[in-house]
Design a protein around this motif. Structure first.
Motif, mmCIF file in Angstrom:
data_model
loop_
_atom_site.group_PDB
_atom_site.id
_atom_site.type_symbol
_atom_site.label_atom_id
_atom_site.label_comp_id
_atom_site.label_asym_id
_atom_site.label_seq_id
_atom_site.Cartn_x
_atom_site.Cartn_y
_atom_site.Cartn_z
ATOM 1 N N MET A 222 52.139 54.540 56.282
ATOM 2 C CA MET A 222 51.108 55.417 55.740
ATOM 3 C C MET A 222 50.972 55.196 54.236
ATOM 4 S SD MET A 222 50.674 59.557 56.102
ATOM 5 C CE MET A 222 52.386 59.836 55.741
ATOM 6 N N ASP A 223 49.710 55.172 53.729
ATOM 7 C CA ASP A 223 49.446 54.950 52.316
ATOM 8 C C ASP A 223 49.760 56.219 51.538
ATOM 9 O OD1 ASP A 223 48.597 54.121 49.903
ATOM 10 O OD2 ASP A 223 46.487 53.858 50.435
ATOM 11 N N THR A 224 50.762 56.140 50.652
ATOM 12 C CA THR A 224 51.148 57.317 49.870
ATOM 13 C C THR A 224 50.591 57.270 48.451
ATOM 14 O OG1 THR A 224 53.212 56.223 49.219
ATOM 15 C CG2 THR A 224 53.271 57.600 51.200
ATOM 16 N N GLU A 225 49.926 56.176 48.083
ATOM 17 C CA GLU A 225 49.351 56.067 46.745
ATOM 18 C C GLU A 225 48.173 57.036 46.613
ATOM 19 O OE1 GLU A 225 50.106 54.204 44.009
ATOM 20 O OE2 GLU A 225 51.974 53.716 45.034
ATOM 21 N N PRO A 226 48.070 57.733 45.464
ATOM 22 C CA PRO A 226 46.912 58.598 45.274
ATOM 23 C C PRO A 226 45.633 57.770 45.251
ATOM 24 C CG PRO A 226 48.125 58.325 43.216
ATOM 25 C CD PRO A 226 48.972 57.722 44.300
ATOM 26 N N ARG A 227 44.572 58.337 45.794
ATOM 27 C CA ARG A 227 43.305 57.611 45.849
ATOM 28 C C ARG A 227 42.733 57.448 44.451
ATOM 29 N NH1 ARG A 227 38.735 58.245 50.408
ATOM 30 N NH2 ARG A 227 40.540 57.408 51.504
ATOM 31 N N ARG A 228 42.285 56.259 44.148
ATOM 32 C CA ARG A 228 41.704 55.995 42.832
ATOM 33 C C ARG A 228 40.332 56.665 42.713
ATOM 34 N NH1 ARG A 228 42.749 49.857 40.775
ATOM 35 N NH2 ARG A 228 44.992 49.734 41.191
ATOM 36 N N PRO A 229 40.021 57.214 41.556
ATOM 37 C CA PRO A 229 38.672 57.748 41.378
ATOM 38 C C PRO A 229 37.649 56.618 41.423
ATOM 39 C CG PRO A 229 39.832 57.704 39.285
ATOM 40 C CD PRO A 229 40.845 57.360 40.343
ATOM 41 N N ILE A 230 36.503 56.910 41.967
ATOM 42 C CA ILE A 230 35.461 55.899 42.115
ATOM 43 C C ILE A 230 34.452 56.035 40.985
ATOM 44 C CG2 ILE A 230 33.520 55.151 43.557
ATOM 45 C CD1 ILE A 230 35.237 55.864 45.988
ATOM 46 N N VAL A 231 34.161 54.913 40.352
ATOM 47 C CA VAL A 231 33.178 54.845 39.274
ATOM 48 C C VAL A 231 32.137 53.795 39.649
ATOM 49 C CG1 VAL A 231 32.785 54.300 36.839
ATOM 50 C CG2 VAL A 231 34.862 55.529 37.530
ATOM 51 N N TRP A 232 30.875 54.192 39.612
ATOM 52 C CA TRP A 232 29.802 53.223 39.780
ATOM 53 C C TRP A 232 29.404 52.697 38.407
ATOM 54 C CZ3 TRP A 232 25.534 55.730 43.375
ATOM 55 C CH2 TRP A 232 26.090 55.986 44.643
ATOM 56 N N SER A 233 29.266 51.400 38.274
ATOM 57 C CA SER A 233 28.659 50.812 37.087
ATOM 58 C C SER A 233 27.356 50.156 37.501
ATOM 59 C CB SER A 233 29.572 49.780 36.429
ATOM 60 O OG SER A 233 28.924 49.210 35.306
ATOM 61 N N ILE A 234 26.258 50.693 37.011
ATOM 62 C CA ILE A 234 24.922 50.175 37.304
ATOM 63 C C ILE A 234 24.508 49.386 36.071
ATOM 64 C CG2 ILE A 234 22.579 50.777 38.000
ATOM 65 C CD1 ILE A 234 23.670 53.482 38.938
ATOM 66 N N ALA A 235 24.636 48.076 36.157
ATOM 67 C CA ALA A 235 24.527 47.265 34.945
ATOM 68 C C ALA A 235 24.169 45.829 35.312
ATOM 69 C CB ALA A 235 25.843 47.321 34.164
ATOM 70 N N GLY A 236 24.142 44.984 34.281
ATOM 71 C CA GLY A 236 23.795 43.591 34.485
ATOM 72 C C GLY A 236 25.015 42.715 34.665
ATOM 73 N N ASN A 237 24.791 41.597 35.320
ATOM 74 C CA ASN A 237 25.851 40.604 35.487
ATOM 75 C C ASN A 237 25.764 39.595 34.355
ATOM 76 O OD1 ASN A 237 27.951 39.181 37.096
ATOM 77 N ND2 ASN A 237 26.384 37.579 37.100
ATOM 78 N N ASP A 238 26.908 39.308 33.724
ATOM 79 C CA ASP A 238 27.000 38.329 32.642
ATOM 80 C C ASP A 238 27.596 37.058 33.218
ATOM 81 O OD1 ASP A 238 27.687 36.756 30.478
ATOM 82 O OD2 ASP A 238 28.801 38.313 29.416
ATOM 83 N N SER A 239 26.797 36.001 33.284
ATOM 84 C CA SER A 239 27.299 34.765 33.887
ATOM 85 C C SER A 239 28.427 34.157 33.075
ATOM 86 C CB SER A 239 26.155 33.750 34.038
ATOM 87 O OG SER A 239 25.541 33.481 32.780
ATOM 88 N N GLY A 240 28.563 34.572 31.803
ATOM 89 C CA GLY A 240 29.658 34.072 30.980
ATOM 90 C C GLY A 240 30.936 34.879 31.128
ATOM 91 N N GLY A 241 30.897 35.969 31.898
ATOM 92 C CA GLY A 241 32.096 36.759 32.165
ATOM 93 C C GLY A 241 32.580 37.605 31.001
ATOM 94 N N GLY A 242 31.746 37.790 29.979
ATOM 95 C CA GLY A 242 32.204 38.528 28.802
ATOM 96 C C GLY A 242 31.861 39.992 28.827
ATOM 97 N N ALA A 243 30.582 40.306 29.027
ATOM 98 C CA ALA A 243 30.113 41.689 28.958
ATOM 99 C C ALA A 243 29.644 42.141 30.336
ATOM 100 C CB ALA A 243 28.993 41.795 27.919
#
Length: 543
Positions: free
Chosen positions: A1-22
């Protein structure tokens, strides 16, 4: 059984950076640092690298809608962060989704990072997008996190047109437009004494949030990291002022770990563990005055100026009369606070009695080598000291310190009286540090009935965090009614532990039990320091 507390969920509605920076790449790193689960909602695709942006393409509206609907059915968020949105239509669509989410759960927080342009110079927003931000997202924002240029553009679009005003006035204008809290990230734009300064304006506090500036060329994704960090902290239950303290810490650590990835500015790299580094706890000014010196920081960016020998305040008694002071110091207490509150309409007789009480208490303490801490009445204490501060200190709450104004706080510092300051939250701890206090009080450790207060109990975990992070001595206070509780609090490493009612009618009889508990706690293993503190204020429900 998973005893780890559930992580809070955050949505990020944003752009994808093909350079992996922002964009979503930086958001993912920040969420991992907080232990949150990030759901990356792609609203725009960018073609970019470390030196420039060559193309921005918003996703089709139905594809954005499909992503949000899929998440809503299975992974509703505790907080939403918006970044690059690409069009006015997308701004409106996201705003309507926030309304839908809050109809389901009014606690959903929204952090708006108004990405109006890239750090390389590319523009991402026209006038229609600006108007949509002001009309649709600001009224729904829990926190809005523009940099100074973005803040001035938003302010120029608002009805008040505050574009040429001070940052404080702009922040007030953005709050008047509906945002619950504002953080205008300045970074190096307002560097002072080697500090990186951000102006924050929240329902609890406003001022400059300061940490030593990180000298690095690799800062790509800083704004995204700050906004997502704030969203993660809100998702964990922190109020905006505390969330911004944590965001400042996480972003500064991310700048430390920025690295080259191409020919231009490299990405910042948020990592777990930022909240356990004392050098990352910022200072917060008491309003718009400039933070003097380096706010407790040495020239070494990773080093705090901490006294080599911290005072041993021991059992810290709090009493309400000179007679009680005499009782507790005769029993062996060596730190005692005289707390006499001012009535609504004090008359000359009350003032005379107060003066006598402070004078008699100071004499009793000096006679046995104890320290008298005068609560609130610091001007009277300074007058009676007449330049001789032996065995005398003062304690003030943060509301009283704020009410003094800059001139009053300067007069207090000039008195030379050692100062103890109450702190109940991260932003209060950050603000207390600017006054170089003798100690900060952390409380309430347990629920207390001595006075009504909005604060949630700190518990032993937050107390241990305070001691580890504060950079000044910490006094534990609140709800300590039994010697066993004092023993547990002493395991935190606190310099003193407050006892208000526990000494009873005969301190000479009860004090040995408390002293034994103090010694036992200090001899026991130290309490573990948590990865993150827990919230000490109840977050407001959003509507």
């Amino acid at each position: 059984m998973d005893t780890e507390p559930r992580r809070p969920i955050v949505w990020s509605i944003a752009g994808n950076d093909s350079g992996g920076g922002a964009g979503l790449s930086a958001d993912q790193r920040a969420a991992e640092a907080f232990g949150a689960h990030l759901c990356p909602v792609v609203v725009a695709v960018t073609a970019q690298n470390s030196v420039g942006v060559t193309r921005v393409e918003p996703v089709a509206p139905d594809l954005l809608e499909a992503q949000l609907a899929a998440l809503f059915d299975d992974m509703p968020p505790a907080a939403v962060k918006t970044g690059l949105l690409g069009s006015a239509d997308n701004v409106v669509r996201v705003a309507r989704w926030i309304d839908r989410l809050r109809a389901h759960d009014p606690r959903v927080a929204l952090v708006v990072d108004p990405v109006l342009g890239a750090s390389t110079g590319a523009a991402f927003a026209d006038e229609a997008v600006l108007r949509a931000y002001v009309e649709w997202l600001l009224p729904r924002a829990t926190i809005v996190t523009p940099n100074e240029r973005e803040a001035r553009r938003l302010a120029a679009t608002s009805p008040a047109d505050l574009a040429v005003s001070s940052l404080a006035a702009i922040a007030q204008g953005l709050r008047a437009a509906g945002a619950q809290a504002v953080a205008i990230t300045g970074g190096d734009d307002h560097a002072s004494h080697g500090l990186s300064l951000d102006w924050i304006d929240t329902g609890h506090a406003s001022g400059w949030l300061a940490l030593p500036r990180i000298d690095t060329p690799h800062s790509h994704g800083t704004g995204c990291t700050f906004a997502t960090s704030a969203a993660c902290a809100l998702a964990l239950g922190f109020v905006p002022a505390d969330a911004l303290v944590l965001a400042k810490m996480a972003t500064t650590q991310a700048l430390r770990h920025g690295h080259a990835a191409g020919q231009g500015a490299g990405p910042v790299a948020a990592r777990a563990g930022f909240a356990g580094d004392p050098a990352l706890l910022p200072c917060l000014s008491w309003g718009d005055e400039v933070i003097s010196g380096r706010c407790g920081y040495s020239n070494d960016r990773d080093g705090l100026q901490v006294a080599a020998a911290q005072p041993d305040l021991g059992i810290y008694a709090i009493v309400d009369s000179a007679e009680r002071v005499r009782q507790v110091v005769a029993a062996g207490v060596r730190t005692v606070q005289l707390r006499i509150k001012t009535p609504d309409a004090p008359d000359p007789a009350w003032h005379a009695a107060l003066r006598d009480a402070v004078s008699e208490s100071l004499a009793a303490c000096r006679a046995v080598g104890a320290t008298l801490v005068v609560n609130d009445h610091w001007r009277l204490a300074a007058e009676l000291a007449a330049g001789d501060t032996r065995g005398l200190a003062v304690h003030l709450g943060q509301e009283d310190l704020l009410a003094l104004g800059a001139t009053g706080r300067a007069d207090l510092a000039a008195s030379g009286l050692p100062l103890g300051i109450s702190s109940h939250s991260l932003w209060e701890l950050a603000r207390a540090r600017t006054l170089a206090p003798w100690y900060v009080a952390c409380g309430p450790v347990w629920p207390t009935l001595t006075k009504a207060m909005p604060w949630l109990p700190q518990g032993l975990d937050n107390l241990a965090w305070w001691v580890h992070m504060a950079g000044v001595p910490v006094v534990a206070i609140g709800g300590i009614l039994e010697p066993e509780q004092l023993s547990q609090a002493a395991r935190s490493g606190a310099s003193g532990v407050c006892v208000v009612r526990g000494l009873g009618d005969d301190p000479a009889l009860s004090l040995p039990l408390w002293q034994a508990a103090l010694q036992a706690g200090r001899a026991d293993a130290r309490l573990p320091v948590p990865r993150l503190p827990h919230p000490s204020l109840q977050a407001a429900t959003l509507h």
